[in-house]
Design an enzyme around this catalytic site. Structure first.
Site, mmCIF file in Angstrom:
data_model
loop_
_atom_site.group_PDB
_atom_site.id
_atom_site.type_symbol
_atom_site.label_atom_id
_atom_site.label_comp_id
_atom_site.label_asym_id
_atom_site.label_seq_id
_atom_site.Cartn_x
_atom_site.Cartn_y
_atom_site.Cartn_z
ATOM 1 C CG HIS A 1 11.371 31.978 53.257
ATOM 2 N ND1 HIS A 1 10.647 32.742 54.209
ATOM 3 C CD2 HIS A 1 11.334 32.614 52.193
ATOM 4 C CE1 HIS A 1 10.363 33.945 53.865
ATOM 5 N NE2 HIS A 1 10.719 33.816 52.373
ATOM 6 C CD GLU B 1 23.800 47.029 45.884
ATOM 7 O OE1 GLU B 1 23.596 46.589 46.921
ATOM 8 O OE2 GLU B 1 24.916 47.706 45.632
ATOM 9 C CB SER B 2 16.962 44.266 44.860
ATOM 10 O OG SER B 2 16.847 45.236 43.821
ATOM 11 C CB SER C 1 10.927 33.941 57.522
ATOM 12 O OG SER C 1 10.455 32.833 56.939
ATOM 13 C CB CYS D 1 18.812 46.493 40.360
ATOM 14 S SG CYS D 1 18.948 47.592 41.736
#
Lengths: 131, 131
Positions: free
Chosen positions: A68, A62-63, A55, A83
């Protein structure tokens, strides 16, 4: 209405066990996917599970990109949230599909942070359209 | 068909600027949301943006919780991904909505990692239903 970002949830199937179980390789591909899409990498965190699976998340300006893996199923759940208009989450998504040599990928985009457009913004848009 | 996990994307509106801009508080609430839902926390990474905003992820054994805040809009984009049946992503989501004192929340769940059920699993299910 306008939105702040785009969030792509991608299902990546038919990948090799060894690749999905290699934490260093998974991290390398995830970071490169962010860079490939033109994002700015801020932080990374990856975790290897026992007996298998990885994971990890790449936080970008930008985020984020997250993954996973279920190596025993040849499957990885990926999500790419960006974003702004400068970075396209699909660029990262397609890069990941290619680099993980997936036999099949399906994905869906959700708009995040939906707000009404102000009159001022609407006027700016009209000006831009009329130029 | 069966799925490996559930991924809830939640839009949290109407929160206070100070709360969404406080990296320590945001991290504390996110970690507690994971614990509240019964998840096992593995790794955390949080980042503070200038002039405002926080991004962060809590990697859990069951997948992840992520947040990106826009304090100037009173908005946070949250996503909670949990695999398995033990942890309910909505528990974390509702906890976050409450702790961030959101005036409005909207969310959508997506099933992740969809696979056909094998005959053996189908037989097990039938046995369970008939008990």
């Amino acid at each position: 209405m306008k939105h702040l970002g785009r969030h792509v949830l991608a299902e990546i199937y038919g990948c090799e066990f060894e690749l999905l179980n290699d934490i260093e390789k998974v991290e390398e591909i995830m970071v490169n996917a962010a860079l490939e899409a033109g994002a700015e990498v801020r932080e990374c965190v990856f975790h290897k599970f026992s007996p298998q699976g990885v994971s990890g998340v790449v936080v970008i300006s930008e985020s984020h990109l997250a993954i996973h893996t279920w190596p025993e199923l040849g499957y990885a759940a990926v999500d790419v949230f960006t974003c702004g208009d400068r970075v396209n989450p699909w660029d990262a998504c397609n890069y990941l599909t290619s680099q993980f040599r997936a036999k099949h990928m399906s994905a869906r985009e959700t708009k995040r942070g939906i707000f009404p457009v102000t009159e001022e913004e609407e006027a700016d848009h009209q000006v831009a359209v009329n130029l």
